[in-house]
Design a protein around this motif. Structure first.
Motif, mmCIF file in Angstrom:
data_model
loop_
_atom_site.group_PDB
_atom_site.id
_atom_site.type_symbol
_atom_site.label_atom_id
_atom_site.label_comp_id
_atom_site.label_asym_id
_atom_site.label_seq_id
_atom_site.Cartn_x
_atom_site.Cartn_y
_atom_site.Cartn_z
ATOM 1 N N ALA A 1 0.845 -1.194 0.000
ATOM 2 C CA ALA A 1 0.000 0.000 0.000
ATOM 3 C C ALA A 1 0.880 1.244 0.000
ATOM 4 N N PRO A 2 1.552 1.511 -1.133
ATOM 5 C CA PRO A 2 2.466 2.667 -1.155
ATOM 6 C C PRO A 2 1.702 3.991 -1.104
ATOM 7 N N ASP A 3 2.316 5.002 -0.484
ATOM 8 C CA ASP A 3 1.707 6.340 -0.511
ATOM 9 C C ASP A 3 1.520 6.760 -1.967
ATOM 10 N N ARG A 4 2.538 6.482 -2.755
ATOM 11 C CA ARG A 4 2.484 6.759 -4.193
ATOM 12 C C ARG A 4 3.556 5.925 -4.884
ATOM 13 N N VAL A 5 3.294 5.735 -6.204
ATOM 14 C CA VAL A 5 4.313 5.133 -7.062
ATOM 15 C C VAL A 5 4.687 6.240 -8.033
ATOM 16 N N LEU A 6 5.973 6.441 -8.248
ATOM 17 C CA LEU A 6 6.410 7.530 -9.126
ATOM 18 C C LEU A 6 7.067 6.945 -10.374
ATOM 19 N N ILE A 7 6.581 7.360 -11.517
ATOM 20 C CA ILE A 7 7.157 6.859 -12.780
ATOM 21 C C ILE A 7 7.543 8.048 -13.647
ATOM 22 N N PRO B 1 -4.086 2.069 -6.520
ATOM 23 C CA PRO B 1 -5.083 2.942 -7.155
ATOM 24 C C PRO B 1 -4.401 3.917 -8.125
ATOM 25 N N ARG B 2 -5.024 4.101 -9.272
ATOM 26 C CA ARG B 2 -4.372 4.921 -10.309
ATOM 27 C C ARG B 2 -4.046 6.336 -9.837
ATOM 28 N N ALA B 3 -4.880 6.868 -8.960
ATOM 29 C CA ALA B 3 -4.631 8.235 -8.478
ATOM 30 C C ALA B 3 -3.305 8.314 -7.718
ATOM 31 N N GLN B 4 -2.852 7.169 -7.231
ATOM 32 C CA GLN B 4 -1.581 7.178 -6.491
ATOM 33 C C GLN B 4 -0.380 6.815 -7.370
ATOM 34 N N ILE B 5 -0.625 6.633 -8.652
ATOM 35 C CA ILE B 5 0.500 6.371 -9.572
ATOM 36 C C ILE B 5 0.812 7.687 -10.279
ATOM 37 N N LEU B 6 1.882 8.319 -9.851
ATOM 38 C CA LEU B 6 2.225 9.643 -10.376
ATOM 39 C C LEU B 6 3.182 9.491 -11.556
ATOM 40 N N THR B 7 2.979 10.306 -12.578
ATOM 41 C CA THR B 7 3.940 10.298 -13.676
ATOM 42 C C THR B 7 4.600 11.675 -13.771
ATOM 43 N N ALA B 8 5.832 11.658 -14.249
ATOM 44 C CA ALA B 8 6.610 12.898 -14.279
ATOM 45 C C ALA B 8 7.654 12.782 -15.382
ATOM 46 N N ASN B 9 8.369 13.879 -15.628
ATOM 47 C CA ASN B 9 9.469 13.726 -16.574
ATOM 48 C C ASN B 9 10.628 13.021 -15.857
ATOM 49 N N LEU B 10 11.545 12.489 -16.651
ATOM 50 C CA LEU B 10 12.612 11.646 -16.084
ATOM 51 C C LEU B 10 13.396 12.330 -14.985
ATOM 52 N N TRP B 11 13.744 13.592 -15.238
ATOM 53 C CA TRP B 11 14.652 14.275 -14.293
ATOM 54 C C TRP B 11 13.944 14.599 -12.986
ATOM 55 N N SER B 12 12.633 14.892 -13.081
ATOM 56 C CA SER B 12 11.875 15.154 -11.850
ATOM 57 C C SER B 12 11.812 13.883 -11.019
ATOM 58 N N ALA B 13 11.587 12.756 -11.680
ATOM 59 C CA ALA B 13 11.461 11.496 -10.927
ATOM 60 C C ALA B 13 12.789 11.166 -10.246
#
Ligand SMILES: NC(=O)C1=CN([C@@H]2O[C@H](COP(=O)(O)OP(=O)(O)OC[C@H]3O[C@@H](n4cnc5c(N)ncnc54)[C@H](O)[C@@H]3O)[C@@H](O)[C@H]2O)C=CC1
Ligand SMILES: O=C(O)[C@H]1O[C@H](OP(=O)(O)OP(=O)(O)OC[C@H]2O[C@@H](n3ccc(=O)[nH]c3=O)[C@H](O)[C@@H]2O)[C@H](O)[C@@H](O)[C@@H]1O
Length: 469
Positions: free
Chosen positions: A175-181, A206-218
């Motif tokens: 149950a991660p707070d978020r997943v960052l991709i 849950p999809r709302a907790q799967i965050l996407t970002a640009n590579l350098w931000s992640a």
């Protein structure tokens, strides 16, 4: 979008093993192979004694192993057959050369990338799971593109930093707070690769907790998260010194500030210092990156978090020595706990190592007991010279019998359950307790007869005069 059916993970360590076990459990249709260059590590993953201790891990590994979870040293074979490769190799601080003692050592990462390039015959999505400096993906892409002998093979690189903490890895993964991709979301192929990994996690997150970002931000977010967490500990530890000087109680202070919803209650436990393989390494790496960009003030700011941590460890040692009449030469000190936190056998950068050396330098003899750390590990961490003054004990009673003092280095629950009255009976007098984790019932201990020093708590009258450390 690529539908992932086979995943390979390079690096069967504290991150690779548990994360892949969780994916195998949550995605029964995906075949997961974890590979490593270390034969003993893989043998242990395939045995009944897994190489790492993590609550809840055994059950999942034993349930999925041989079904859709495999551990192997056939790195190339696993790379060839999968569509997605997680790279979870170690990225320690550089010990030599440019950036020594600061920069991340990417030797293992580059080796993994070269192996991937050499044996990939079809397109691969490469997932950075290891914690790496910002813009590592760029360097890795170059290594992959220039070294792949097969025409037309496409590599998409994603950053998917891991936020699990040891000891709670399985619940964190479940149950991660978020997943960052992070990925090249500005182009369709990059977005497709991100989507493929999102689909894997969406099996249970849950999809709302799967965050996407640009590579350098992640990539940077991972270093930033660890730096912020460590900074909170250094901040409360700085307060603990001021509490001792003023008669305030650090537990009351952390509770009072933690109820402010903007501050929040977590990660405000004063301690003898943070340990673990990552906080110090990642802050040093972050500061190094700042220096490389000419941001010296920013680098200094983050360095001070590590500086405060070192101060806290040495302050604790000085407190112990001054409390015990300024001499611990020849005195037997029981050290309870050696792991860097409870519920793990991991000792990397454990504050117990520095405190142990500090006490030995002043002539003490140490009896060390930890419920999950084996004697061999303590020997490796402390070194041959120090071991001449250390006894590794298999029970707390063995460690405490005849000791002048006991110091609590790890917050293991069992320490709270001990019969402290009986312990008092077998120790030398005056019997000292130095609680570096604030887990014991200090009033009860005082009533028994112990002299108690608890970090950040008002000083025992017996210790007055030993202030100023
Ligand atoms: N330990 C932790 O709690 C966390 C660690 N991280 C990051 O994850 C990464 C891995 O950390 P750990 O799992 O703790 O390290 P670890 O040292 O436990 O495991 C790394 C494994 O990679 C293997 N390896 C190295 N080079 C290889 C190669 N070329 N081919 C195949 N295997 C290779 C090593 O033999 C070792 O078993 C690090 O970057 C760390 O900063 C991130 C979040 C949490
Ligand atoms: O990148 C990593 O390796 C991981 O580092 C930490 O996880 P971990 O080091 O396993 O354990 P923590 O619970 O963060 O504890 C680190 C150290 O800080 C100490 N600590 C923690 C919390 C606190 O309030 N006070 C305190 O002294 C712990 O005792 C321990 O020595 C982070 O919590 C994870 O999110 C991250 O993924």
């Amino acid at each position: 979008m690529v539908t992932v059916t086979k995943i390979c993970c390079i690096g069967a360590g504290y991150v690779g093993g548990p994360t892949m076990a969780m994916i195998a459990q949550k995605c029964p249709d995906i075949e997961v192979t974890v590979v490593d260059i270390s034969q003993p590590r893989i043998d242990a993953w395939n045995s009944s004694e897994l190489p790492i201790y993590e609550p809840g891990l055994d059950e999942i590994v034993f349930a999925r192993r041989g079904k859709n979870l495999f551990f192997s040293t056939d790195v190339e074979g696993a790379i060839r057959k999968c569509e997605m490769i997680f790279v979870s190799v170690n990225t320690p601080t550089k010990k030599t050369g440019l950036g020594k003692g600061k920069a991340a050592d990417l030797t293992y990462w580059e080796l993994a990338a070269r192996t991937i390039a050499a044996c990939s015959e079809s397109d691969k999505i490469i997932v950075e799971k290891s914690t790496v400096p910002v813009r590592t993906a760029e360097a890795i892409e170059k290594v992959l593109q220039r070294n792949c002998p097969h025409e037309g093979v496409r590599f998409d690189i994603l950053s998917n930093p891991e936020f699990l903490a040891e000891g709670t890895a399985m619940t964190d993964l479940n149950a991660p707070d978020r997943v960052l991709i992070g990925g090249k979301i500005e182009n369709p192929e990059g977005q497709a690769a991100v989507d493929a990994l999102v689909e894997v996690y969406a099996n249970w997150v849950p999809r709302a907790q799967i965050l996407t970002a640009n590579l350098w931000s992640a990539e940077l977010s991972k270093l930033a998260a660890n730096a912020f967490l460590a900074q909170r500990i250094s901040s409360i530890n700085a307060m603990s010194a001021l509490c001792e000087a003023t008669g305030a109680d650090v537990k009351q202070v952390s509770h009072a500030i933690g109820t402010d919803s903007r501050i929040g209650p977590k990660f405000l436990n004063a301690s003898v210092g943070f340990g673990g393989s990552c906080f110090q390494k990642d802050i040093l790496n972050l500061a190094y990156i700042c220096e490389c960009h000419g941001l010296h003030e920013v680098a200094n700011y983050w360095h001070s978090v590590v500086g405060m941590n070192d101060y806290q460890k040495s302050r604790f040692v000085r407190r112990m020595i001054s409390a015990m009449f300024n001499t611990i030469s020849g005195k037997k000190i029981a050290m309870l706990g050696f792991a860097f936190k409870k519920d793990t056998g991991d000792t990397r950068e454990s504050p117990a190592i520095d405190v142990g050396h500090g006490l030995i330098e002043d002539g003490a003899k140490l009896n060390i007991y930890d419920p999950k750390v084996a004697a061999d590990q303590i020997k490796m961490d402390m070194g041959d010279e120090a071991m001449k003054r250390i006894t590794c004990c298999t029970s707390h009673t063995e460690a405490l019998t005849g000791a002048h003092a006991v110091c609590i280095m790890t917050e293991w629950d069992e320490f709270k359950e001990y019969d402290w009255e009986a312990i008092y009976g077998v120790m030398e007098k005056p019997a000292f307790v130095f609680d570096g984790r604030l887990i014991l019932d200090h009033q009860k201990l005082k009533d028994i007869g112990f002299i108690v020093y608890a970090l950040g708590k008002p000083l025992d009258p017996f210790l007055k005069g030993a202030e100023g450390v």
